[in-house]
Design an enzyme around this catalytic site. Sequence first.
Site, PDB file in Angstrom:
ATOM      1  N   SER A 180      -4.060 -51.149  -2.582  1.00  0.00           N
ATOM      2  CA  SER A 180      -5.356 -50.987  -1.925  1.00  0.00           C
ATOM      3  C   SER A 180      -5.310 -50.100  -0.686  1.00  0.00           C
ATOM      4  O   SER A 180      -6.329 -49.515  -0.325  1.00  0.00           O
ATOM      5  CB  SER A 180      -5.923 -52.357  -1.553  1.00  0.00           C
ATOM      6  OG  SER A 180      -5.005 -53.067  -0.760  1.00  0.00           O
ATOM      7  N   HIS A 208      -8.021 -53.686  -7.833  1.00  0.00           N
ATOM      8  CA  HIS A 208      -8.598 -52.352  -7.624  1.00  0.00           C
ATOM      9  C   HIS A 208      -8.501 -51.484  -8.876  1.00  0.00           C
ATOM     10  O   HIS A 208      -8.893 -50.315  -8.850  1.00  0.00           O
ATOM     11  CB  HIS A 208      -7.927 -51.648  -6.442  1.00  0.00           C
ATOM     12  CG  HIS A 208      -8.385 -52.162  -5.112  1.00  0.00           C
ATOM     13  ND1 HIS A 208      -9.561 -51.754  -4.523  1.00  0.00           N
ATOM     14  CD2 HIS A 208      -7.840 -53.066  -4.264  1.00  0.00           C
ATOM     15  CE1 HIS A 208      -9.706 -52.372  -3.369  1.00  0.00           C
ATOM     16  NE2 HIS A 208      -8.674 -53.175  -3.180  1.00  0.00           N
ATOM     17  N   LYS A 239     -15.109 -56.860  -6.793  1.00  0.00           N
ATOM     18  CA  LYS A 239     -15.077 -55.461  -6.350  1.00  0.00           C
ATOM     19  C   LYS A 239     -15.937 -54.625  -7.299  1.00  0.00           C
ATOM     20  O   LYS A 239     -17.151 -54.693  -7.223  1.00  0.00           O
ATOM     21  CB  LYS A 239     -13.624 -54.999  -6.232  1.00  0.00           C
ATOM     22  CG  LYS A 239     -12.946 -55.703  -5.064  1.00  0.00           C
ATOM     23  CD  LYS A 239     -11.488 -55.397  -4.889  1.00  0.00           C
ATOM     24  CE  LYS A 239     -10.974 -56.104  -3.626  1.00  0.00           C
ATOM     25  NZ  LYS A 239      -9.592 -56.570  -3.745  1.00  0.00           N
TER      26      LYS A 239
HETATM   27  C1  LIG Z   1      -9.198 -57.863  -3.119  1.00  0.00           C
HETATM   28  C2  LIG Z   1      -7.918 -58.255  -3.764  1.00  0.00           C
HETATM   29  C3  LIG Z   1      -7.705 -59.571  -4.173  1.00  0.00           C
HETATM   30  C4  LIG Z   1      -8.699 -60.667  -3.882  1.00  0.00           C
HETATM   31  O1  LIG Z   1      -9.801 -60.598  -4.708  1.00  0.00           O
HETATM   32  P1  LIG Z   1     -11.123 -61.429  -4.279  1.00  0.00           P
HETATM   33  O2  LIG Z   1     -11.848 -61.579  -5.555  1.00  0.00           O
HETATM   34  O3  LIG Z   1     -11.833 -60.615  -3.257  1.00  0.00           O
HETATM   35  O4  LIG Z   1     -10.624 -62.723  -3.733  1.00  0.00           O
HETATM   36  C5  LIG Z   1      -6.537 -59.868  -4.821  1.00  0.00           C
HETATM   37  N1  LIG Z   1      -5.600 -58.922  -5.063  1.00  0.00           N
HETATM   38  C6  LIG Z   1      -5.764 -57.650  -4.673  1.00  0.00           C
HETATM   39  C7  LIG Z   1      -4.708 -56.635  -4.976  1.00  0.00           C
HETATM   40  C8  LIG Z   1      -6.930 -57.274  -3.994  1.00  0.00           C
HETATM   41  O5  LIG Z   1      -7.094 -56.008  -3.609  1.00  0.00           O
END
Ligand SMILES: *Cc1c(COP(=O)(O)O)cnc(C)c1O
Length: 388
Positions: A180, A208, A239
Site C-alpha cells: 500500500s 489493494h 476499498k
Molecule cells: C486496508 C488493508 C487491510 C484492512 O482492510 P479493511 O477492510 O479496511 O479492514 C488489510 N490488509 C491490507 C494490505 C490493507 O491495505
Amino acid sequence: MEPLGFVDAHVRDLRERGLFRPLPVLESPQGPRIRIGGRELINMSSNDYLGLANDAALREAAMAGAKTWGGGAGAVRTIAGTLDVHQALEAEIAAWKGVEATLVFQSGFAGNLGTIPALVGRGDVILSDELNHASIIDGCRLSRAEIRRFAHADADSLREQLAGCTADQRKLVVTDGVFSMDGDIAPLPDICDAAEAYGAMVMVDDAHGSGVLGRGGRGSVDHFGLHGRVQVQLGTLSKAIGSMGGYIAGSQALRDYLTHTARPVLFSTSHPPAVVETTRAAIRVLTREPERVERLWDNARFFKQGLSDLGMDLGRSATPITPVIVGEAERAHALSDRLRQRGVFVQSVAFPTVPRDAARVRAMVSAAHSRDDLAQAIDAFGEAMRGL
Ligand SMILES: *Cc1c(COP(=O)(O)O)cnc(C)c1O
C-alpha cells in the site's frame, strides 16, 4: 496520580512537537471531489478506486437492505447472525473470484486477525514479507507462531528462511498482493515456487489488489494466473469494492474450517443487512461494468506519466497507488499542505510507516476522476514542488 495522565501527556507532547494531526473531516460524500473545511478539493487520498462508494446502485441497495432486513444482524455468525443475504453475498463473491467458497469478515483487518491464528499456532512458523500490512503483523503476533521476516518481495530471501525451518513444522507464507505504501506487486509466481518446494501454505492479502488487478479486478492471483496455487486469498470490501468488510477466498473446506475456528466469526456480530446488500450491489456493478477497471488503469497511466514528466520520483509503483517520494518528513508534510492550498487533497506519509529518508505524499487515482481532475492535480503538483 491521574490514571489517564499518560494520555494527556502524550497528546500534549504531540502538539508541542507539531505532530498532532487532527482527523480530516469530509463534509461531502466520498468521491473524486470532496469538501473539507468548506472548500472543494480534488480527492487523491481515498481507496475508492472504482468510484463505487457513492454509486447510486450501492445507495439504493443499502436502503433496500435495511428496509427488508432491518438494522442490525443481531448475533454472531455461528449463533443466529447468518442471514440469507450473508450466504448469498459469499456465493456471489466466490463466483466472481472463481473459487469454491468465501467467508466474509467484519473487515479486512478482522479477516487477518481471525484467519492467521486459525492456520498456525505455537510451534509453527510464519514467513512474512518485511513490509506486510499492520493487520497481517498483528494476526501473526496473535497466532503465537514463530515469525520469520523475509526481505521485501524477495523470493530468494524467502527460500533462505524456509530452508531454516524444520520439515515437520507447519509453514505459512504470507504477503500483501499489492503493497500500500509503494504500490508495487508481490512476485507471486516466485513466492509460490518457493513455498511449494518446502510444502508451505501461501496466503495473499489482496486488499489493494481486489478490484484493481486481474481480469475485471479479480485480484493479483488472477493477474498472475496462479489459480489453485494460493490456498488462502484475503480481500477487502472496504476499498475498491466501495462498501465494508473483508473476505477469505479458497476451498469449501477452508471456509468450513474457519467457521469453526476464526474468532471474529465466533465472537463478533456479522454485518448489518444494509452493508451486505451494498456489497452485493457493488459485486453486480463490477461484474457488469469491468470497464471501470480499465478506466482506473487509463487514469493511473495518465496521472503517473504527468508526474514523471515533471521529474518526480514515483519509486517502484506498478499500480494506481502513486507515491511521490521527497525525502525528509518536513518536505512531505509541506508538499501535502501546498497541494491542499492548490485544491488537491493528498496525504503525506513519513517514518515509521516508511523509511526515514523516503517520506512521501501518496496519491490514489480513481476511475471516477475526470481527465480534468487529473490534469489539474498534475499542474498543482508542478507548482507545489517548485520552491519546496
Ligand atoms: C486496508 C488493508 C487491510 C484492512 O482492510 P479493511 O477492510 O479496511 O479492514 C488489510 N490488509 C491490507 C494490505 C490493507 O491495505
